[in-house]
Design a protein around this motif. Structure first.
Motif, short mmCIF file in Angstrom:
data_model
loop_
_atom_site.label_atom_id
_atom_site.label_comp_id
_atom_site.label_asym_id
_atom_site.label_seq_id
_atom_site.Cartn_x
_atom_site.Cartn_y
_atom_site.Cartn_z
N SER A 155 -16.14 -3.52 -46.53
CA SER A 155 -17.03 -3.22 -47.65
C SER A 155 -16.27 -2.99 -48.95
O SER A 155 -16.84 -3.13 -50.04
N ARG A 156 -14.98 -2.66 -48.88
CA ARG A 156 -14.21 -2.37 -50.08
C ARG A 156 -13.22 -3.47 -50.48
O ARG A 156 -12.87 -3.59 -51.66
N TYR A 157 -12.77 -4.26 -49.50
CA TYR A 157 -11.69 -5.20 -49.79
C TYR A 157 -11.94 -6.65 -49.38
O TYR A 157 -11.48 -7.56 -50.08
N LEU A 158 -12.61 -6.90 -48.26
CA LEU A 158 -12.56 -8.23 -47.66
C LEU A 158 -13.84 -9.04 -47.77
O LEU A 158 -13.81 -10.24 -47.49
N ALA A 159 -14.95 -8.42 -48.13
CA ALA A 159 -16.19 -9.18 -48.26
C ALA A 159 -16.15 -10.04 -49.53
O ALA A 159 -15.30 -9.86 -50.40
N THR A 160 -17.08 -10.97 -49.62
CA THR A 160 -17.14 -11.89 -50.75
C THR A 160 -17.16 -11.14 -52.08
O THR A 160 -17.91 -10.17 -52.25
N ARG A 194 -26.14 -10.73 -41.08
CA ARG A 194 -24.91 -10.31 -41.75
C ARG A 194 -24.60 -11.16 -42.99
O ARG A 194 -23.86 -10.73 -43.87
N TYR A 195 -25.15 -12.35 -43.07
CA TYR A 195 -24.75 -13.27 -44.14
C TYR A 195 -25.43 -12.89 -45.45
O TYR A 195 -26.61 -12.54 -45.49
N LYS A 196 -24.65 -12.96 -46.53
CA LYS A 196 -25.15 -12.59 -47.85
C LYS A 196 -25.88 -13.78 -48.46
O LYS A 196 -25.34 -14.54 -49.28
N VAL A 197 -27.11 -13.98 -48.03
CA VAL A 197 -27.94 -15.08 -48.51
C VAL A 197 -29.30 -14.53 -48.90
O VAL A 197 -29.75 -13.50 -48.40
N SER A 198 -29.96 -15.22 -49.81
CA SER A 198 -31.30 -14.84 -50.24
C SER A 198 -32.31 -15.22 -49.15
O SER A 198 -31.99 -16.00 -48.24
N PRO A 199 -33.54 -14.71 -49.22
CA PRO A 199 -34.55 -15.11 -48.23
C PRO A 199 -34.76 -16.62 -48.17
O PRO A 199 -34.90 -17.19 -47.08
N SER A 200 -34.77 -17.28 -49.31
CA SER A 200 -34.95 -18.74 -49.30
C SER A 200 -33.74 -19.44 -48.71
O SER A 200 -33.87 -20.45 -47.99
N LYS A 203 -33.87 -19.20 -44.91
CA LYS A 203 -34.77 -20.21 -44.34
C LYS A 203 -34.09 -21.58 -44.32
O LYS A 203 -34.24 -22.33 -43.34
N GLN A 204 -33.37 -21.90 -45.39
CA GLN A 204 -32.67 -23.18 -45.43
C GLN A 204 -31.57 -23.23 -44.36
O GLN A 204 -31.38 -24.26 -43.71
N LEU A 205 -30.85 -22.12 -44.19
CA LEU A 205 -29.81 -22.05 -43.17
C LEU A 205 -30.41 -22.30 -41.79
O LEU A 205 -29.87 -23.09 -41.01
N LEU A 206 -31.49 -21.62 -41.48
CA LEU A 206 -32.09 -21.79 -40.16
C LEU A 206 -32.61 -23.21 -39.96
O LEU A 206 -32.47 -23.78 -38.87
N ALA A 207 -33.17 -23.79 -41.01
CA ALA A 207 -33.62 -25.18 -40.91
C ALA A 207 -32.44 -26.13 -40.70
O ALA A 207 -32.49 -27.04 -39.86
N ASP A 208 -31.36 -25.92 -41.46
CA ASP A 208 -30.18 -26.79 -41.32
C ASP A 208 -29.56 -26.62 -39.94
O ASP A 208 -29.11 -27.61 -39.33
N PHE A 209 -29.49 -25.37 -39.47
CA PHE A 209 -28.93 -25.11 -38.14
C PHE A 209 -29.77 -25.81 -37.06
O PHE A 209 -29.22 -26.48 -36.18
#
Length: 276
Positions: A155-160, A194-200, A203-209
């Motif tokens: 949370s302090r050093y390694l996240a995006t 866990r992924y830093k993505v918006s709600p939309s 949805k795109q990630l799940l569709a692509d997956f």
């Protein structure tokens, strides 16, 4: 119903226990079906299989593949794979080859942020010479007093966007799922909350997956709140994906959940193991 845990790690990636000790701990704590899913690695499976034969536990051969999607790093868990499948073995070797380069870039970024010696410090925690991960850097930063615990490091050093984060291109979603299916396995999107993505974007990630051939999503994960468990149970049904669960256990005292502490999947989902 059998007690499943389909996501955990050993010293062959960034876990604290040997594969055999992971299996024995799981069996002693009531797990009946366990998947060892070391990051981008299969080398611990033989030891785990040997240990499983001495217990009543059923071992599922697995791995957790590093994947890039739209500049987001994802993890895709491979379950019930043939660990000798040549294309999967080669694909994982290619992913691992990028880990050392990324590690050196992380160390340089941390040094620029005023934390020297991170490369050597992280290497002191590496238990598989073929693989260095962010968790090894995190343990070094905890040991040297830069953070309270591993979670605090991320949370302090390694996240995006933080000082020790570096961008890296992993395998594509299509390649990773193709390798997993080629090895006879199921592809599971790990801890989607866990992924830093918006709600939309989610949805795109799940569709692509799904469209790339993905089989399931991790509904139950220590990364998910109770509300997220309900959310991902609903999304698994909406996208026609089966549901998986995993403690993401790395070691005693370091993981949010120990082996054997997972509740059952929520009702109304189709478990990933339905056709096993």
């Amino acid at each position: 119903m059998l007690r499943y845990d389909l996501h955990c790690h050993s010293t062959h990636s960034d876990g604290l226990l040997s594969p055999g000790d992971v299996v024995r701990r799981a069996a002693s704590r009531g797990v009946e079906v366990l998947a060892l899913t070391d990051h981008d690695e299969l080398a611990g499976l033989e030891e785990a299989q040997q240990a499983a034969r001495e217990t009543s536990l059923r071992l599922v051969c697995g791995s957790e593949l590093s994947v890039s999607w739209n500049d987001v790093t994802l993890h895709v868990v491979a379950l019930r794979i043939d660990p000798m499948h040549a294309e999967l073995v080669a694909g994982l070797a290619a992913i691992r080859s990028g880990r050392e380069t990324r590690g050196q870039r992380i160390a340089a970024a941390l040094e620029a942020a005023g934390i020297p010696g991170a490369w050597e410090g992280a290497l002191a925690y590496v238990t598989n010479e073929r693989l260095i991960s962010r968790t090894h850097f995190a343990r070094f930063l905890v040991e040297t007093g830069y953070a309270r615990d591993v979670k605090d490091v991320f949370s302090r050093y390694l996240a995006t966007g933080l000082p020790g984060h570096v961008r890296h291109e992993w395998a594509t979603l299509a390649d990773a799922i193709g390798w997993i299916h080629g090895a006879g396995g199921d592809a599971v999107l790990a801890h989607p909350g866990r992924y830093k993505v918006s709600p939309s974007e989610l949805k795109q990630l799940l569709a692509d997956f799904r469209d790339a051939g993905g089989d399931a999503i991790e509904v139950l994960s220590p990364s998910h709140s109770s509300a997220q468990v309900a959310q991902f149970a609903s999304l698994s049904r909406a996208y026609g994906l089966r549901a998986s669960l995993g403690s993401d256990f790395h070691g005693p005292g370091e993981s949010l959940l120990d082996l054997g502490e997972l509740p059952p999947l929520p009702s109304g989902v189709t478990p990933v193991w339905t056709n096993w």
